[in-house]
Design an enzyme around this catalytic site. Structure first.
Site, PDB file in Angstrom:
ATOM      1  N   ASP A 188      78.640  64.256 153.774  1.00  0.00           N
ATOM      2  CA  ASP A 188      77.747  64.400 152.619  1.00  0.00           C
ATOM      3  C   ASP A 188      78.531  64.705 151.339  1.00  0.00           C
ATOM      4  OD1 ASP A 188      78.009  67.416 152.429  1.00  0.00           O
ATOM      5  OD2 ASP A 188      77.090  67.264 154.408  1.00  0.00           O
ATOM      6  N   ASP A 207      83.661  70.708 159.152  1.00  0.00           N
ATOM      7  CA  ASP A 207      82.273  70.670 158.684  1.00  0.00           C
ATOM      8  C   ASP A 207      81.491  69.795 159.656  1.00  0.00           C
ATOM      9  OD1 ASP A 207      79.964  70.635 157.220  1.00  0.00           O
ATOM     10  OD2 ASP A 207      80.820  69.645 155.463  1.00  0.00           O
ATOM     11  N   PRO A 216      78.432  62.882 168.112  1.00  0.00           N
ATOM     12  CA  PRO A 216      79.794  62.756 167.574  1.00  0.00           C
ATOM     13  C   PRO A 216      80.448  64.104 167.263  1.00  0.00           C
ATOM     14  CG  PRO A 216      78.145  62.009 165.963  1.00  0.00           C
ATOM     15  CD  PRO A 216      77.427  62.206 167.270  1.00  0.00           C
TER      16      PRO A 216
END
Lengths: 285, 285
Positions: free
Chosen positions: A90, A159, A166
């Site tokens: 992100d 993160d 995954p």
């Protein structure tokens, strides 16, 4: 009266609790080789990014997550120059990192290019740091990518999503060893380590394994509140190569914080490392 | 797939977000002159008490709320002897207070006797303190009750519901003035002051009004995470009659904490008063 699915998005956690938000519009729905990706427009939480049915980013509280993942380490490691982010497609983590002028390069290793593309489109301010000229983006398996490095990074930020799909490899001990190897001798890594209230076993196991890799006295769990994540009380774990403690930082060093932070400050830094009794007890065994 | 109402209880907050828990059994449903009262058995949160459709107590996280309402003041005010609790019919606040041997008397003023009865039945360990011989229970309007006192209480805890229904009067400035009047000259009061994330206006107004009554430098908001409350990040506000600051407590005083606390300790005490940037900014205006 149940929540109308045409107007409410609901994340179920372990089919025992659920958090819902009313949306005005579904802005995006896609399926990459790795996961389903959705973006909704909401009044209370702003835009929200959903991966595999789970809240990943909300405009309302994402500043807490990203500031608390990044700034404690950036203000403990002395003059960090090279950064690596694993996951974090992100862009929020990178955006916080590039606020520091000491940073010369920042590599983002995100396995799923669709996450990056979607966030560039729908979360332009969150992902703004991805456009910084010091940033390089690679789309590879983070656990494999980090194996190539040896004493290369001053700071590594993991993160990750939850340890399913995954993100699962990013909670393995072999991955923790690779991250340690990739750090400079004065470097530090920070891992998101789930909720000590709702994911007690995952949190306790992550800290235990990090301690076995980095050494007990070089591992410091810390906390912040993320309302849109299950359990609300969220943990991160700071792991250092050196003896530098993030709790007793060197007060003789002039720390220049980036302007316009919304959550992090010096008092919050120290406070985050104060563990409630039940959390300390979970880690004492 | 929406949440089946026969198995899930859902609290909607402002019809914009919702938090749900799957229950195995509805243990109680009643309606007092003041509010609807429900008790559910759940796997994730243990037993939960719902007032007017809102989570009030969950066995999973109630220790955070009650310890953080009570212990910061009990460890700042010197040798508190007389305590008053307004609201708090579940008994959790009283149970924390009577852990201190300095306490000679504790009055609980809860407007709704049905809440007390239901909690004695379904939350026996939470409400255990109500059986302590130092405790007296009165069922009156707290805002009226407190007016009868003048310099009588060393500590007052305002354990209110949200500022709607019977809890609304407990957010009025006139009530704050009565509480101040009821405190001894070295006493302190603590008010639950809602979420600085989801109820920004209520929180900011409460602190503003408390400052105008007690004086700006005698009002200290502090925070803890309550996952089952909307916004997760929750505030309390400590207001003192004296100059004694809860942040810089007198380290020469021997503080003997009760055994078996699950959240509160000395580090958590200090940490709770560290306000994130956005919270400090809300209060600076």
């Amino acid at each position: 009266m149940s929540l109308n699915e045409a107007e409410w998005f609901t994340e179920r956690f372990e089919d025992l609790t659920a958090f819902s938000v009313r949306f005005s519009q579904k802005l995006f729905a896609g399926k990459s080789p790795f996961q389903t990706i959705e973006v909704y427009e909401t009044e209370r939480l702003g835009r929200v990014l959903i991966l595999e049915g789970c809240f990943m980013v909300t405009e309302a509280d994402t500043f807490i997550y990203h500031e608390m993942l990044v700034h404690p380490a950036m203000n403990t490691v002395v003059s960090p120059r090279k950064a690596l982010v694993i996951g974090g497609g992100d862009g929020g983590t990178v955006t916080e990192i590039v606020k520091y002028s000491t940073i010369e390069s920042c590599v983002l290793c995100e396995i799923d290019p669709m996450v990056v593309d979607v966030c560039r489109t729908f979360f332009p301010s969150l992902s703004a740091g991805l456009n910084d000229p010091r940033v390089a983006i690679v789309h590879e398996d983070g656990a494999e990518f980090v194996k190539r490095f040896h004493r290369d990074f001053d700071v590594v930020f993991v993160d990750s999503t939850d340890p399913v799909g995954p993100g699962e490899v990013l909670f393995r001990k072999s991955f923790y060893e690779s991250v340690k190897e990739a750090l400079t001798t004065t470097g530090a890594a920070v891992f998101q380590t789930e909720s000590p209230l709702f994911m007690r076993t995952v949190f306790a196991n992550a800290v235990k394994n990090l301690r076995s890799v980095f050494g007990t006295h070089r591992v410091y769990p810390y906390l912040a509140t993320i309302p849109s994540y299950p359990g609300g009380l969220w943990s991160f774990t700071y792991c250092s190569q050196s003896e530098q403690s993030p709790v007793e930082t060197d007060k003789t060093l002039p720390r220049v914080l980036p302007p316009n932070l919304a959550y992090y400050n010096e008092a919050v830094h120290t406070a985050a490392f104060a563990l409630p009794e039940f959390t300390a007890a979970m880690l004492a065994g």
